[in-house]
Enzyme design. Structure first.
Site, PDB file in Angstrom:
ATOM      1  N   GLU A 254       0.893  -1.169   0.000  1.00  0.00           N
ATOM      2  CA  GLU A 254       0.000   0.000   0.000  1.00  0.00           C
ATOM      3  C   GLU A 254       0.917   1.200   0.000  1.00  0.00           C
ATOM      4  O   GLU A 254       1.557   1.496   1.013  1.00  0.00           O
ATOM      5  CB  GLU A 254      -0.861  -0.002   1.270  1.00  0.00           C
ATOM      6  CG  GLU A 254      -1.847  -1.130   1.342  1.00  0.00           C
ATOM      7  CD  GLU A 254      -2.937  -1.020   0.293  1.00  0.00           C
ATOM      8  OE1 GLU A 254      -3.186   0.092  -0.198  1.00  0.00           O
ATOM      9  OE2 GLU A 254      -3.508  -2.056  -0.048  1.00  0.00           O
ATOM     10  N   CYS A 293      -2.923   8.830   3.297  1.00  0.00           N
ATOM     11  CA  CYS A 293      -2.556   8.332   1.968  1.00  0.00           C
ATOM     12  C   CYS A 293      -3.689   8.532   0.978  1.00  0.00           C
ATOM     13  O   CYS A 293      -3.472   8.554  -0.224  1.00  0.00           O
ATOM     14  CB  CYS A 293      -2.212   6.858   2.053  1.00  0.00           C
ATOM     15  SG  CYS A 293      -3.511   5.895   2.824  1.00  0.00           S
TER      16      CYS A 293
HETATM   17  P1  NAP Z   1       8.200   4.899   4.750  1.00  0.00           P
HETATM   18  O1  NAP Z   1       9.278   5.810   5.118  1.00  0.00           O
HETATM   19  O2  NAP Z   1       8.267   4.216   3.449  1.00  0.00           O
HETATM   20  O3  NAP Z   1       8.090   3.847   5.931  1.00  0.00           O
HETATM   21  C1  NAP Z   1       7.086   2.877   5.933  1.00  0.00           C
HETATM   22  C2  NAP Z   1       7.502   1.744   6.847  1.00  0.00           C
HETATM   23  O4  NAP Z   1       8.592   1.044   6.276  1.00  0.00           O
HETATM   24  C3  NAP Z   1       7.949   2.185   8.224  1.00  0.00           C
HETATM   25  O5  NAP Z   1       7.490   1.252   9.169  1.00  0.00           O
HETATM   26  C4  NAP Z   1       9.442   2.134   8.115  1.00  0.00           C
HETATM   27  O6  NAP Z   1      10.076   1.956   9.345  1.00  0.00           O
HETATM   28  C5  NAP Z   1       9.615   0.916   7.256  1.00  0.00           C
HETATM   29  N1  NAP Z   1      10.899   0.816   6.596  1.00  0.00           N
HETATM   30  C6  NAP Z   1      11.609   1.786   6.012  1.00  0.00           C
HETATM   31  N2  NAP Z   1      12.744   1.281   5.500  1.00  0.00           N
HETATM   32  C7  NAP Z   1      12.747  -0.035   5.769  1.00  0.00           C
HETATM   33  C8  NAP Z   1      13.647  -1.107   5.529  1.00  0.00           C
HETATM   34  N3  NAP Z   1      14.772  -0.930   4.861  1.00  0.00           N
HETATM   35  N4  NAP Z   1      13.323  -2.339   5.969  1.00  0.00           N
HETATM   36  C9  NAP Z   1      12.161  -2.560   6.641  1.00  0.00           C
HETATM   37  N5  NAP Z   1      11.275  -1.582   6.911  1.00  0.00           N
HETATM   38  C10 NAP Z   1      11.564  -0.341   6.477  1.00  0.00           C
HETATM   39  O7  NAP Z   1       6.784   5.641   4.800  1.00  0.00           O
HETATM   40  P2  NAP Z   1       6.207   6.572   5.949  1.00  0.00           P
HETATM   41  O8  NAP Z   1       6.950   7.861   5.888  1.00  0.00           O
HETATM   42  O9  NAP Z   1       6.106   5.875   7.238  1.00  0.00           O
HETATM   43  O10 NAP Z   1       4.726   6.784   5.440  1.00  0.00           O
HETATM   44  C11 NAP Z   1       4.353   7.795   4.560  1.00  0.00           C
HETATM   45  C12 NAP Z   1       4.020   7.229   3.208  1.00  0.00           C
HETATM   46  O11 NAP Z   1       3.138   6.146   3.340  1.00  0.00           O
HETATM   47  C13 NAP Z   1       3.315   8.236   2.337  1.00  0.00           C
HETATM   48  O12 NAP Z   1       3.918   8.224   1.073  1.00  0.00           O
HETATM   49  C14 NAP Z   1       1.877   7.714   2.251  1.00  0.00           C
HETATM   50  O13 NAP Z   1       1.228   8.028   1.055  1.00  0.00           O
HETATM   51  C15 NAP Z   1       2.064   6.248   2.425  1.00  0.00           C
HETATM   52  N6  NAP Z   1       0.895   5.626   3.023  1.00  0.00           N
HETATM   53  C16 NAP Z   1       0.159   4.758   2.269  1.00  0.00           C
HETATM   54  C17 NAP Z   1      -0.952   4.161   2.827  1.00  0.00           C
HETATM   55  C18 NAP Z   1      -1.802   3.201   2.027  1.00  0.00           C
HETATM   56  O14 NAP Z   1      -2.651   2.548   2.612  1.00  0.00           O
HETATM   57  N7  NAP Z   1      -1.614   3.073   0.755  1.00  0.00           N
HETATM   58  C19 NAP Z   1      -1.308   4.421   4.147  1.00  0.00           C
HETATM   59  C20 NAP Z   1      -0.531   5.297   4.880  1.00  0.00           C
HETATM   60  C21 NAP Z   1       0.582   5.892   4.304  1.00  0.00           C
HETATM   61  P3  NAP Z   1      10.908   3.153  10.031  1.00  0.00           P
HETATM   62  O15 NAP Z   1       9.911   4.197  10.357  1.00  0.00           O
HETATM   63  O16 NAP Z   1      11.492   2.516  11.234  1.00  0.00           O
HETATM   64  O17 NAP Z   1      11.896   3.591   9.027  1.00  0.00           O
END
Ligand code: NAP
Length: 695
Positions: A254, A293
């Site tokens: 997602e 999102c």
């Molecule tokens: P993110 O930086 O991509 O992080 C998402 C998750 O991935 C976090 O739990 C993060 O943990 C983890 N992560 C990052 N690098 C990783 C790695 N190398 N290995 C394992 N896990 C890793 O996104 P975010 O800033 O939290 O969220 C914002 C984004 O999410 C926005 O672009 C939004 O549009 C999208 N979003 C989409 C939905 C949907 O349902 N489609 C819902 C909500 C948000 P850490 O925080 O510990 O790095």
């Protein structure tokens, strides 16, 4: 230091980890680190302990655990709200996250108990007849995957994001490892702690990683799965992990999405749809400070009304009070962190290369320090050239949207599709033709389409709110994944398998009687049996009943169904398939019920419906029909004194040809405690095949 929960124990990292700060005051809230966690051991524990413990329970038992968990978390919601303030969320924002998550868990539990059997196998669709003589049939079934569901969540919904994945996994019978986003993990950890303390879930069903996943991915196998929510860049990296690729680990993503809201050409200023459109945009960019999102990023409006949209937004946004989320007067709080605000500012700067900021440069903050807290004013951009690329590729994950003027519905459709695949798009129109053109034009590029007009204004659930009943996810840029959607969300954690073979073996394997399987004609009527005394295959076979001309004419008069094919031979002269008068289908069903119903008061409580009804050969006046009623599936209710029994009903004519077939769904009482088993008294005869069963 936030603690992780691994292999049935709480784990505190030995190092200092990373500091997490309050989004409003900048003060430290917690530290986070996963140092010292045995990732391979966690996966192994889930597979060895959690999976078997969950799979020992039925769908309904697991769904009831989720119901109990939702009630337990509801009791603790005040402390969740108190901590949620540190994420910058107002009370309303936190409601989406906290109550939204709890309600989602409750709804999924309820839908699962309505739509899944109280068993361990989900039967997908009707049996497939794969051979002429009926000795070889097929049935699709779902069973839980035998690995662990690794659930990686985004920072913006620390509670909802966890519960909306946890509930379907638990109900499916799959153990989970939750990995919340670090930035707001303190709230996820608190909720998780309450889940563990409740003791509701079996050991190993859930584990928690606070901090980095370390080498977790290298220990995944093809039996495990990853349910990821977050940015496209992280998703791409993780989906391309060598182990994920080599082991074909299921990876549901997602990701981000540049969602659009289209104003129909009919919805000119002054119409209810225009006002609803403006309300929705204001709500979407201010709720959770635009960090959803599903928020509206692209405001696609007819060029002639675009100025009016900008002016209306201007007026409405000017009245939005931004400030301390703890203040009930605040309508918009802070972003989740200073870093997050910097990212949004950077994205706005990129958008400004092709658009003009028409609203929201300065921010007035009430009751908090605008320099320390991650506050930001809502920003509205206007792009004279709506086709400019960054408008459709740059996600400003904050209170930001861009107004894109269009000329003609076809252009609106083209602009919507330029998002490259979105979670949701909405359309505000009162014109059915516009609704049809836009829905069919953009559906393949969207996971959800939200239509709004004056008629649903008071009840519509909002552009940005994923509902547990409806699917959430979208193609392309949005990740190509899918969650929620009632029991569909549960099935995502299961494997679909085609089971094919002789009917008796397939029936025994999947727990549902199959056409062609043995029928056990019981000495007593199976409808006189309590739930516990019934067995799949128990059958009642009726004697024949002839349908006379008088029956058909009486039925026509009695019901008012005087369709010519039942009454008028002359009118059938040119009929393509009736050569002579036929009995009403409903008459056949009614007579069939008269042939099989056990009339005395007893365990059978109610007829709950029919499904899969089809009529075969026509029944002519003077034909005799007979019924074979076979117990096909038994699903006791955990929390009720009855259960659901599905019966296969086959109605045949004197030649043994099928004239009607359907599934009858009934409520059957459980045997009252102390009452003797009926099965012992009325010993069943040996299974046999009923002549004429050619299906
Ligand atoms: P993110 O930086 O991509 O992080 C998402 C998750 O991935 C976090 O739990 C993060 O943990 C983890 N992560 C990052 N690098 C990783 C790695 N190398 N290995 C394992 N896990 C890793 O996104 P975010 O800033 O939290 O969220 C914002 C984004 O999410 C926005 O672009 C939004 O549009 C999208 N979003 C989409 C939905 C949907 O349902 N489609 C819902 C909500 C948000 P850490 O925080 O510990 O790095």
């Amino acid at each position: 230091m936030l603690r992780s929960y691994a292999q049935g124990r709480w784990h505190t990292a030995p190092d200092d980890g990373v500091e997490l700060r309050n989004a409003v005051t900048g003060e430290p809230v917690a530290r986070i680190s996963s140092t010292g966690l045995d990732m391979a051991g966690m996966l192994e524990y889930g597979r060895r302990v959690g999976g078997p413990a969950l799979r020992r329970l039925t769908f309904h038992q697991r769904a009831l655990l989720c119901k109990a968990l939702a009630a337990h978390l509801h009791e603790h919601r005040d402390e969740f709200h108190a901590l949620s303030l540190a994420t910058g969320a107002t009370r309303r924002d936190a409601g989406f996250d906290i109550e939204g998550g709890i309600i989602t868990m409750r709804v999924i539990s309820s839908k699962a108990r309505q739509q899944l059997p109280n068993g361990t196998v989900y039967i997908d669709g009707a049996p497939e007849l794969l051979s002429r003589r009926g000795t070889f049939v097929g049935q699709h079934v779902y069973t839980p995957v035998r690995g662990v569901a690794v659930q990686i969540n985004a920072f913006n919904f620390p509670v909802w994001g966890m519960l909306e994945k946890l509930a379907p996994a638990v109900i499916a019978g799959v153990p989970t490892i939750v990995k919340p986003a670090s930035q707001t993990a303190y709230l996820s950890e608190l909720v998780f702690r309450r889940i563990v303390e409740s003791g509701i879930l079996p050991d190993g069903a859930v584990q928690l990683i606070c901090g980095s996943t370390g080498d977790l991915f290298t220990h995944l196998t093809g039996r495990d799965m990853v349910a990821f929510t977050g940015s496209a860049s992280t998703a791409t990296k993780l989906a391309g992990h060598p182990t994920v690729l080599a082991e074909a680990v299921r990876f549901n993503a997602e990701r981000d999405s540049l969602n659009c809201a289209i104003l129909g050409e009919d919805a000119k200023p002054g119409t209810p749809e225009f006002d609803l459109y403006v309300d929705e945009i204001v709500s979407e960019i201010t709720a959770k400070a635009g960090q959803r999102c599903t928020a509206i990023r692209r405001v696609i409006a007819p060029r002639e009304y675009a100025d009016a949209v900008v002016a209306a937004l201007d007026g409405r946004l000017a009245g939005i009070r931004i400030g301390d989320p703890a203040d009930p007067e605040s309508q918009m709080g802070a972003l989740a962190s200073q870093g997050q605000r910097d990212e949004v500012r950077g994205a706005v700067a990129r958008l400004q290369a092709v658009s003009e900021l028409v609203n929201g440069s300065a921010v007035t903050v009430h009751g908090a320090d605008a320099d320390i807290g991650a506050f930001m004013a809502p920003q509205v951009l206007y792009a004279d050239d709506p086709m400019a690329e960054p408008l459709h590729t740059v996600e400003a994950f904050g209170p930001v949207c861009a107004v894109l003027p269009y000329d003609g519905t076809d252009e609106a459709i083209e602009l919507a599709r330029m998002g490259g695949g979105s979670l949701v798009g909405s359309l505000f129109t009162h014109d059915p033709r516009i609704a049809r053109d836009v829905v069919l034009g953009v559906a393949a590029d969207h996971g959800r389409l939200h239509l709004v007009d004056r008629d649903c204004a008071d009840e519509q659930t909002g552009h940005g709110s994923p509902l547990p009943h409806m699917i959430h996810g979208g193609p392309g840029r949005a990740g190509g994944g899918e969650e929620l959607g009632g029991v569909r969300g549960v099935l995502h954690f299961m494997q679909r398998t085609a089971v094919q073979g002789p009917p008796d073996l397939v029936a025994a394997a999947v727990g549902r009687w199959m056409p062609g399987a043995a029928r056990n004609e019981t000495a007593d009527h199976p409808m006189s049996r309590y739930l516990e005394d019934l067995e799949i295959g128990d059958t009642f076979v009726s004697g024949p009943r002839t349908i006379t001309t008088a029956d058909v004419e009486h039925f026509a008069e009695f019901t008012g169904d005087r369709f010519y094919a039942h009454l008028d031979q002359d009118a059938l002269a040119d009929h393509p398939f009736f050569e002579q008068r036929v009995a009403h289908g409903y008459l056949v069903l009614s007579f069939a019920a008269g042939l099989f119903v056990h009339s005395d008061p007893g365990p059978l409580l109610a007829n709950q419906g029919l499904s899969e009804l089809r009529f075969g050969k026509p029944v002519h006046l003077g034909d005799a029909i007979a019924v074979a009623l076979t117990c096909a599936q038994i699903s006791p209710r955990e929390d009720q004194p009855y259960g659901e029994v599905r019966w296969d009903v086959q109605v045949t004519n004197a030649d043994g040809d099928e004239v009607a077939a359907y599934e009858l769904i009934t409520a059957v009482a459980k045997r009252p405690s102390g009452s003797p088993s009926a099965a012992g008294a009325a010993a069943a005869s040996a299974p046999r095949h009923v002549p004429g069963d050619s299906r």
